[in-house]
Design an enzyme around this catalytic site. Sequence first.
Site, PDB file in Angstrom:
ATOM      1  N   SER A 115       0.686  -1.179   0.154  1.00 61.99           N
ATOM      2  CA  SER A 115       0.011   0.120  -0.016  1.00 61.99           C
ATOM      3  C   SER A 115       0.804   1.139  -0.031  1.00 61.99           C
ATOM      4  O   SER A 115       0.304   2.185   0.123  1.00 61.99           O
ATOM      5  CB  SER A 115      -1.054  -0.150   1.135  1.00 61.99           C
ATOM      6  OG  SER A 115      -2.233  -0.737   0.919  1.00 61.99           O
ATOM      7  N   LYS A 150      -0.066   3.928  -2.657  1.00 61.34           N
ATOM      8  CA  LYS A 150      -1.221   4.881  -2.631  1.00 61.34           C
ATOM      9  C   LYS A 150      -0.369   6.280  -2.361  1.00 61.34           C
ATOM     10  O   LYS A 150      -1.149   7.161  -2.461  1.00 61.34           O
ATOM     11  CB  LYS A 150      -2.149   4.396  -1.245  1.00 61.34           C
ATOM     12  CG  LYS A 150      -2.875   3.439  -1.380  1.00 61.34           C
ATOM     13  CD  LYS A 150      -3.794   3.311  -0.247  1.00 61.34           C
ATOM     14  CE  LYS A 150      -4.632   1.934  -0.557  1.00 61.34           C
ATOM     15  NZ  LYS A 150      -4.026   0.572  -0.186  1.00 61.34           N
ATOM     16  N   SER A 194      -6.140   3.130   4.729  1.00 63.62           N
ATOM     17  CA  SER A 194      -5.632   2.497   3.672  1.00 63.62           C
ATOM     18  C   SER A 194      -6.739   1.738   2.814  1.00 63.62           C
ATOM     19  O   SER A 194      -6.595   0.777   2.342  1.00 63.62           O
ATOM     20  CB  SER A 194      -4.646   1.517   3.835  1.00 63.62           C
ATOM     21  OG  SER A 194      -3.799   1.042   2.848  1.00 63.62           O
ATOM     22  N   LEU A 202       1.129  -6.949   2.519  1.00 63.93           N
ATOM     23  CA  LEU A 202       0.769  -8.139   1.679  1.00 63.93           C
ATOM     24  C   LEU A 202       1.417  -9.354   2.193  1.00 63.93           C
ATOM     25  O   LEU A 202       2.178  -9.226   2.980  1.00 63.93           O
ATOM     26  CB  LEU A 202       1.052  -7.925   0.063  1.00 63.93           C
ATOM     27  CG  LEU A 202       0.280  -6.900  -0.680  1.00 63.93           C
ATOM     28  CD1 LEU A 202       1.118  -6.787  -2.068  1.00 63.93           C
ATOM     29  CD2 LEU A 202      -1.170  -7.069  -0.902  1.00 63.93           C
TER      30      LEU A 202
END
Length: 476
Positions: free
Chosen positions: A63, A66, A312, A428
């Site tokens: 993430s 982002k 998130s 992840l």
Amino acid sequence: MQWGDGNQSAGADEDYAGLVNDINGILQDKRLDGATTGVSVRKADSGEVIYDHFGDVRLKPASNTKLFSSMAALETLGEDYQFTTEIHTDGKLKGKVLQGNLYLKGKGDPTLLQEDFEQFAAELKSQGIQKVKGDLIGDDTWYDDERLSEDITWKDEIYYYGAQVSALTASPNEDYDAGSVIVEVNPGDQRGTETKVTLTPHTDYVNVINKTTTVPAGQKKTVSITRDHGTNDILIEGEMPLEGSRTREWIAVSEPAGYALDLFENALLAEGIQLTGNHGLEMGETPEGTTMLADRKSMPLRDLFIPFMKLSNNGHAEILAKEMGQVVSAEGSWDAGLDVIEEVAAELGVDTDTIQLRDASGMSHVNLIPANEISQLLYAAQPKDWHDTFLTSLPVAGAADRMVGGTLRNRMKTGEATGNVTAKTGSLTAVSSLSGYATTKEGEKLVFSIVINNDLATVTPIEDAIATAIAAYDGE
């Protein structure tokens, strides 16, 4: 051992020798054995790299992706940008009857709640509409019809964090997990009965298949909530003890435009507006020359960025990508949106030849970004007029308030990093990342990026240790 020996950049400033030694020591942690770790630390005022551990190695950022999509949205759309949802008709109001179709036209808003559809219905009634002699049609053509980014797995697409992206969608609560419903399971009234299942918001768009049993108090709870691939059949299985605690899951729906249309239909009927046409789940494009009866603007991006970045929210990132594509090149697609994200990154000094973006949220295991490029992005963003909005959206270490601490609210709860480190997390399977800003004991602001791949242990404490070492650094 992990790849490499933990040496810092040859160009590291001797003034930071103590910090270099601290980080090198942290990277000897055995939990990193067999993993690949990229670490980059820069001076916030000049961008000079003061620590580099495989900072140019391309790694999966999770993430931290982002950071790129959020900055591109602020640069391209602006802090005050709002999404719009519109109600159109191709007919005329004759007495209390609308002679024509009603079109619910979505333009990407991920913040539509049940109460917003109720407000639409109330507004139509206030205009004198008591009956619609026509069809109820959902219009999601503002974006293309590709619902999932190319690397989403079957497992992920069932849950809110892998929800389908549509220009017409709805959210169950003010976290704005667009395209999902909250499924809550509670014990039945007595042993041997089915559990009680509720949906938020209530919708008939999904089909609940309850295969659960209430068992005596004290027995193990084994309830699972899933959705069958390619359908809107929500399957609930297992056992729940009497007086057991609830089980909740945010389940993504298939084709969320139909979900939004169902909520709108329910709101119209609850308002007493009769529907005589084919008002089920018909989709189509709003014709030219229609009359707009009502519209709703979302909160501006500066406010949406709080749930987006603090929590998130994957869906927000992907919607923003398609919105950027639509605004910049009149193509609401991932390809067009990712092009915009890369262009903005290049303007901020990122070497886009060494990165690979496959989505805007970081869900893909095929995204590749070196830590040095992440720290460069964070450094170069500082003079931008939208930087305060961006900085405010980042999670704050150890801050208990969910909409302040976000994904860092339960990390670095004590020590120099608490309330000091503001950073984006990423996670992840076998991937973890943390990138942001920290101020040293001497008052110097530093930019850092930590990306860990191929880890088989819990490595967030290692990231926290590095961030804390930066915050605690006193120049010695």
